[in-house]
Design an enzyme around this catalytic site. Structure first.
Site, PDB file in Angstrom:
ATOM      1  N   SER A 260     111.241  99.024  14.675  1.00  0.00           N
ATOM      2  CA  SER A 260     111.849  98.373  13.732  1.00  0.00           C
ATOM      3  C   SER A 260     113.328  98.017  14.386  1.00  0.00           C
ATOM      4  CB  SER A 260     111.904  99.052  12.430  1.00  0.00           C
ATOM      5  OG  SER A 260     112.559 100.353  12.822  1.00  0.00           O
ATOM      6  N   THR A 261     113.833  97.047  13.451  1.00  0.00           N
ATOM      7  CA  THR A 261     115.072  96.692  13.929  1.00  0.00           C
ATOM      8  C   THR A 261     116.287  97.799  13.487  1.00  0.00           C
ATOM      9  OG1 THR A 261     114.778  94.289  13.854  1.00  0.00           O
ATOM     10  CG2 THR A 261     116.884  94.807  13.707  1.00  0.00           C
ATOM     11  N   GLU A 281     112.186  95.499  21.449  1.00  0.00           N
ATOM     12  CA  GLU A 281     111.267  94.736  21.116  1.00  0.00           C
ATOM     13  C   GLU A 281     111.196  95.007  19.692  1.00  0.00           C
ATOM     14  OE1 GLU A 281     109.768  92.223  22.346  1.00  0.00           O
ATOM     15  OE2 GLU A 281     110.160  92.482  24.551  1.00  0.00           O
ATOM     16  N   ARG A 309      95.524  89.778  11.061  1.00  0.00           N
ATOM     17  CA  ARG A 309      95.034  90.899  12.063  1.00  0.00           C
ATOM     18  C   ARG A 309      95.786  92.269  11.672  1.00  0.00           C
ATOM     19  NH1 ARG A 309      97.101  90.893  18.030  1.00  0.00           N
ATOM     20  NH2 ARG A 309      98.739  89.898  16.970  1.00  0.00           N
ATOM     21  N   GLU A 488     108.931  91.200  27.844  1.00  0.00           N
ATOM     22  CA  GLU A 488     107.792  91.897  28.373  1.00  0.00           C
ATOM     23  C   GLU A 488     106.812  90.958  28.853  1.00  0.00           C
ATOM     24  OE1 GLU A 488     106.996  94.993  25.505  1.00  0.00           O
ATOM     25  OE2 GLU A 488     108.703  96.100  26.407  1.00  0.00           O
TER      26      GLU A 488
END
Ligand code: NAP
Length: 510
Positions: A260-261, A281, A309, A488
């Protein structure tokens, strides 16, 4: 060891789950892959205590895993540092061969690895198998990239000097990963790190340590040298103290985090003291824009794939649907039909299941809160809307959504699909870019000029044009704004684990 679960959720569309739990679910994974100790310096190590790993679908305990603390984290960092001396000097080809072997073993054991993912994170088995193949693809890709990390020879301004730019590994990397992709978030980092000549200490999420430990077992079988790949699982209680070591120890050169941020900001502050390299990320809030010129069937298929998803628990999940007035009614009708026809709630190991549980009840509470906030501000529930037993949520379709609603301002991380109607391209872009994060964005249009205009204007790191599923080892993954730092995958992913050293060779008589 086969853990047994005692509850059953029969796959079905939307209505509440049956109260009667008729079946038993068995993890049933071959013994060597079900590891419960930490993996440090090439040895399986017990900690002073253990923590339980639960099946989020049933609450059933799957295993008890070593609960590492700062002492084990420190040992792992030291083991990684020692191992780095020779791993960084091995040839790229030697590292490549071992990564390839690790990839081959993942493929050989893909079914067991998939079952581990399904049982510890709740994802349907078909998706888990997809994750294993995606996860393994990073080992394959970086086994190939390992041999192509060229430096430069640069034309020199002085006759008696030659300029060389050398690529070198940064050193020990701390790898901290979330539960929603318990395998792929590790290999996407570790493949690149090991290829570059770095060694790593992995801290998996409390909810999903089993996939990380299974990867360690296969790394050992592949012949990855002791100390190159270490795993220190821990409970949420111990996470801050383990994180402190992994982010502050002077032997650690690099932190690579996915999550999480909010947590990313904590780790960035920790990294600042010793000025470590970082890759972050972080969270997303993806806009999904359907223009009047879109192929509506394709847009609906893209929406289903990108929203549902992992029950809506992916960082690139579409979070805000923006649909232009001319196709709005058609899109909503077809989308509702697709939700009825395709979504089946149930335990991830049931073959018909497409929607497993959310990771825990806090996650379900968040989605329920967003739905009630939206309804209180005028949204209409067209499908679903209810929380079911355990942490299951009905896939939910909301119409009449406006930008003041919580669900359009924060990540849902659940099967909630809020739709905003818009009239102009400018209006859609203004809404899409109004977020302080920017990971993925999706655009559906057949107008080529619009494709370029909107792709360039969207403030995100990843754009899907007429596609709902994008991730692949060959392309970059990463966001802008508060979605993170770095990329990435792709040919760029390895650079996150390399320093560029300038060597000036002087005094030449040429
Ligand atoms: P999270 O709460 O931030 O946790 C992620 C990892 O960080 C877990 O291993 C967690 O350990 C650990 N952690 C938490 N506090 C820490 C600390 N003080 N020191 C060291 N480690 C710490 O995120 P999450 O809820 O698991 O994952 C969901 C979030 O990840 C979403 O926002 C999603 O968008 C984002 N995500 C981003 C990407 C991407 O590639 N951009 C991919 C997947 C997910 P515990 O489990 O013990 O708390």
């Amino acid at each position: 060891m086969a853990a047994v679960c005692t509850r059953s959720f029969l796959g079905r569309v939307l209505p509440p789950l049956p109260a009667a739990m008729l079946r038993r679910y068995s993890l049933d994974v071959s013994a060597p892959l079900l590891r419960t100790q930490a993996y440090v310096g090439g040895r399986w190590v017990s900690a002073a205590s253990v923590f339980p790993v639960l099946d989020p679908a049933t609450g059933q305990e799957l295993a008890r895993v070593s609960d590492c603390g700062p002492a084990e984290a420190k040992q792992a960092v030291e083991a990684a540092h020692r191992a780095g001396r020779s791993w960084s000097r091995d040839t790229a080809k030697e590292r490549s061969v071992l990564l390839r072997r690790w990839f081959d073993l993942m493929i050989q054991h893909k079914d067991d690895l998939a079952r581990l993912i399904t049982f510890e994170c709740g994802k349907p088995l078909r998706e888990s198998l997809g994750e294993v193949l995606y996860s393994a693809s990073f080992l394959e890709w970086f086994s190939e990239e390992a041999r192509r990390t060229y430096g430069d020879i640069v034309p020199s301004p002085a006759k008696d000097r030659k300029i060389f730019l050398l690529k070198q590994p940064v050193g020990v990397a701390s790898i901290i990963t979330p539960w929603n992709f318990p395998s792929a978030m590790i290999t996407r980092k570790v493949g690149a790190a090991l290829a570059a000549g770095c060694t790593v200490v992995v801290k998996p999420a409390e909810d999903t340590p089993l996939s990380a430990l299974a990867l360690a077992e296969l790394a050992q079988q592949a012949g990855i040298p002791p100390g190159v790949f270490n795993v220190v699982p821990c409970s949420r209680e111990k996470t801050p103290s383990v994180g402190q070591v992994l982010c502050c120890d002077p032997l650690v050169a690099k932190i690579s985090f996915t999550g999480s941020t909010a947590t990313g900001k904590v780790l960035l502050k920790l990294a600042a003291d010793t000025v470590k390299r970082v890759s972050m990320e972080l969270g997303g809030h993806a806009p999904f824009i359907v223009f009047d010129s879109a192929d509506v069937d394709r847009a609906v298929a893209g929406a289903m794939a990108s929203k549902f998803r992992n029950s809506g628990q992916t960082c690139v999940c579409s979070n805000r649907f923006l649909v232009q007035s001319g196709v709005y009614d058609r899109f909503m009708e077809k989308l509702g039909g697709a939700m009825d026809a395709e979504l089946r709630i149930g335990h991830g190991s049931e073959p018909q299941t497409t929607q497993g549980p959310l990771i825990n009840s806090r996650a379900a509470d968040k989605v329920v809160h967003q739905i009630s906030d939206a309804v209180s501000r005028g949204a209409t529930v067209l499908k679903g809307g209810r929380r079911l037993e355990g942490s299951y949520m009905e896939p939910t379709l909301l119409a009449d959504v406006t930008t003041d609603m919580l669900c359009t301002r924060e990540e849902s991380f659940g099967p909630l699909l809020p739709v905003i109607r818009f009239n102009t391209e400018e209006e859609a872009l203004a809404i899409a870019n109004s977020s302080n994060v920017g990971l993925a964005g999706y655009v559906f249009t057949q107008d080529v000029s619009q494709i370029w205009r909107v792709t360039e204007a969207l403030e995100v790191g990843i754009v899907g044009v007429n596609e709902g599923l994008l991730s692949t080892a060959e392309a970059t993954f990463g966001g802008v704004k508060q979605s993170g730092l770095g990329r990435e995958g792709s040919k760029y992913g390895i650079e996150e684990y390399q320093e560029v050293k300038y060597m000036c060779l002087g005094g030449l008589q040429v």
